[in-house]
Motif scaffolding. Structure first.
Motif, PDB file in Angstrom:
ATOM      1  N   GLY A  36      19.729   6.863  38.271  1.00  0.00           N
ATOM      2  CA  GLY A  36      18.546   6.279  37.653  1.00  0.00           C
ATOM      3  C   GLY A  36      18.589   6.500  36.162  1.00  0.00           C
ATOM      4  O   GLY A  36      17.616   6.948  35.548  1.00  0.00           O
ATOM      5  N   CYS A  37      19.723   6.157  35.549  1.00  0.00           N
ATOM      6  CA  CYS A  37      20.025   6.587  34.182  1.00  0.00           C
ATOM      7  C   CYS A  37      19.316   5.768  33.111  1.00  0.00           C
ATOM      8  O   CYS A  37      19.457   6.069  31.922  1.00  0.00           O
ATOM      9  CB  CYS A  37      21.527   6.542  33.942  1.00  0.00           C
ATOM     10  N   GLY A  38      18.547   4.724  33.496  1.00  0.00           N
ATOM     11  CA  GLY A  38      17.875   3.917  32.491  1.00  0.00           C
ATOM     12  C   GLY A  38      18.878   3.244  31.577  1.00  0.00           C
ATOM     13  O   GLY A  38      19.885   2.669  32.034  1.00  0.00           O
ATOM     14  N   ASP A  39      18.661   3.344  30.264  1.00  0.00           N
ATOM     15  CA  ASP A  39      19.584   2.699  29.323  1.00  0.00           C
ATOM     16  C   ASP A  39      20.710   3.627  28.879  1.00  0.00           C
ATOM     17  O   ASP A  39      21.430   3.328  27.928  1.00  0.00           O
ATOM     18  CB  ASP A  39      18.828   2.152  28.108  1.00  0.00           C
ATOM     19  N   GLY A  40      20.866   4.738  29.561  1.00  0.00           N
ATOM     20  CA  GLY A  40      22.021   5.605  29.316  1.00  0.00           C
ATOM     21  C   GLY A  40      21.884   6.576  28.163  1.00  0.00           C
ATOM     22  O   GLY A  40      22.863   7.221  27.778  1.00  0.00           O
ATOM     23  N   GLY A  51      30.329  16.756  25.138  1.00  0.00           N
ATOM     24  CA  GLY A  51      31.638  16.207  25.453  1.00  0.00           C
ATOM     25  C   GLY A  51      31.834  15.893  26.920  1.00  0.00           C
ATOM     26  O   GLY A  51      32.970  15.946  27.425  1.00  0.00           O
ATOM     27  N   VAL A  52      30.754  15.554  27.636  1.00  0.00           N
ATOM     28  CA  VAL A  52      30.871  15.252  29.058  1.00  0.00           C
ATOM     29  C   VAL A  52      31.500  13.883  29.266  1.00  0.00           C
ATOM     30  O   VAL A  52      31.510  13.037  28.376  1.00  0.00           O
ATOM     31  CB  VAL A  52      29.502  15.320  29.776  1.00  0.00           C
ATOM     32  N   THR A  53      32.016  13.683  30.470  1.00  0.00           N
ATOM     33  CA  THR A  53      32.452  12.370  30.922  1.00  0.00           C
ATOM     34  C   THR A  53      31.690  12.051  32.195  1.00  0.00           C
ATOM     35  O   THR A  53      31.081  12.936  32.801  1.00  0.00           O
ATOM     36  CB  THR A  53      33.959  12.332  31.188  1.00  0.00           C
ATOM     37  N   GLY A  54      31.738  10.792  32.608  1.00  0.00           N
ATOM     38  CA  GLY A  54      31.068  10.452  33.847  1.00  0.00           C
ATOM     39  C   GLY A  54      30.435   9.078  33.810  1.00  0.00           C
ATOM     40  O   GLY A  54      30.780   8.228  32.977  1.00  0.00           O
ATOM     41  N   TYR A  55      29.483   8.886  34.728  1.00  0.00           N
ATOM     42  CA  TYR A  55      28.887   7.578  34.920  1.00  0.00           C
ATOM     43  C   TYR A  55      27.367   7.685  35.028  1.00  0.00           C
ATOM     44  O   TYR A  55      26.825   8.703  35.467  1.00  0.00           O
ATOM     45  CB  TYR A  55      29.404   6.935  36.213  1.00  0.00           C
ATOM     46  N   GLY A  56      26.729   6.574  34.676  1.00  0.00           N
ATOM     47  CA  GLY A  56      25.335   6.393  34.999  1.00  0.00           C
ATOM     48  C   GLY A  56      25.225   5.447  36.179  1.00  0.00           C
ATOM     49  O   GLY A  56      26.101   4.594  36.384  1.00  0.00           O
ATOM     50  N   CYS A  67      22.748   0.422  28.862  1.00  0.00           N
ATOM     51  CA  CYS A  67      23.849   1.377  28.985  1.00  0.00           C
ATOM     52  C   CYS A  67      25.099   0.869  28.272  1.00  0.00           C
ATOM     53  O   CYS A  67      25.775   1.625  27.560  1.00  0.00           O
ATOM     54  CB  CYS A  67      24.168   1.619  30.462  1.00  0.00           C
ATOM     55  N   ILE A  68      25.390  -0.407  28.470  1.00  0.00           N
ATOM     56  CA  ILE A  68      26.568  -0.989  27.838  1.00  0.00           C
ATOM     57  C   ILE A  68      26.437  -0.915  26.320  1.00  0.00           C
ATOM     58  O   ILE A  68      27.387  -0.566  25.611  1.00  0.00           O
ATOM     59  CB  ILE A  68      26.758  -2.437  28.325  1.00  0.00           C
ATOM     60  N   ARG A  69      25.243  -1.215  25.793  1.00  0.00           N
ATOM     61  CA  ARG A  69      25.028  -1.130  24.345  1.00  0.00           C
ATOM     62  C   ARG A  69      25.174   0.306  23.843  1.00  0.00           C
ATOM     63  O   ARG A  69      25.591   0.541  22.708  1.00  0.00           O
ATOM     64  CB  ARG A  69      23.636  -1.662  23.996  1.00  0.00           C
ATOM     65  N   ASN A  70      24.832   1.274  24.701  1.00  0.00           N
ATOM     66  CA  ASN A  70      24.956   2.679  24.330  1.00  0.00           C
ATOM     67  C   ASN A  70      26.359   3.224  24.576  1.00  0.00           C
ATOM     68  O   ASN A  70      26.604   4.420  24.380  1.00  0.00           O
ATOM     69  CB  ASN A  70      23.928   3.515  25.102  1.00  0.00           C
ATOM     70  N   GLY A  71      27.263   2.367  25.036  1.00  0.00           N
ATOM     71  CA  GLY A  71      28.635   2.806  25.266  1.00  0.00           C
ATOM     72  C   GLY A  71      28.786   3.711  26.472  1.00  0.00           C
ATOM     73  O   GLY A  71      29.721   4.515  26.528  1.00  0.00           O
TER      74      GLY A  71
END
Length: 208
Positions: A36-40, A51-56, A67-71
């Motif tokens: 439920g990451c919203g716009d990331g 420095g985390v990696t992962g997904y929304g 999210c895409i706009r926020n990279g």
């Protein structure tokens, strides 16, 4: 509490103390899943500060575009259907921030996040907060910064308290490793958090 800069899809910075609370529980370089990451913006903040990696994970198309706009790498799925696409222990942390109250399958979601993640961070508005009790006593459903919707437009389907949540964790065999509560000014609460806490944060793990 100091406000921490975060970023919206328009590139503007905003103050979000809750991001700092969550970030304190996430060690640098971890692999994180944000449900439920919203716009990331949270994942962007964690990437830039830890420095985390992962997904929304998000179902709303406009928020996915955010999210895409926020990279931020995002997967558009319905959390209610489970996390079958993720293997056990795929992530160090799974986060569900102020979204659990909008979920129907609460038990299933909690079990799933601790299947795919070694630890979970959950935050939610406390329906038993004294200002919410006062609103009910006055004959109205509460509206506040943490419960910002009118009753006829709210996406929330579960209204629960710290005590309710802790009892459910006990039933499901979920270990509560840490709990923090904050009032409606973002100040930490230690005295009767079920009454004086507007927003609650939990660090969860598998029992045993």
């Amino acid at each position: 509490m100091n406000l921490i800069p975060s970023y919206s899809a328009d590139g503007q910075t905003h103050g979000r103390f809750d991001y700092a609370v969550i970030a304190d529980w996430i060690p640098p370089g971890e692999r994180v899943l944000d449900l439920g990451c919203g716009d990331g913006t949270l994942l962007r903040y964690l990437r830039e500060t830890k420095g985390v990696t992962g997904y929304g994970v998000e179902i709303d198309a406009q928020r996915v575009l955010g999210c895409i706009r926020n990279g931020v790498d995002v997967i558009q799925i319905d959390i209610e259907q489970g996390l079958q696409g993720f293997e056990d222990d795929s992530f160090d942390h799974v986060i569900i921030s102020q979204a659990l109250q909008a979920m129907h399958g609460t038990e299933h979601i909690l079990e799933e996040i601790l299947r795919v993640g070694r630890e979970a961070v959950v935050s939610f508005p406390n329906f038993a907060f004294r200002a919410n009790r006062a609103a009910i006593n006055a004959g109205h459903m509460p509206v506040s910064e943490d419960l910002p919707y009118e009753w006829y437009e709210t996406p929330n389907v579960r209204f629960f308290t710290l005590i309710d949540f802790e009892e459910l964790c006990a039933q499901l065999g979920i270990e509560i490793r840490e709990r923090l509560a904050f009032d409606d000014r973002g100040e930490p609460v230690t005295d009767d958090p079920n009454l004086n806490g507007s927003l609650a944060f939990y660090r969860l793990g598998r029992a045993g």
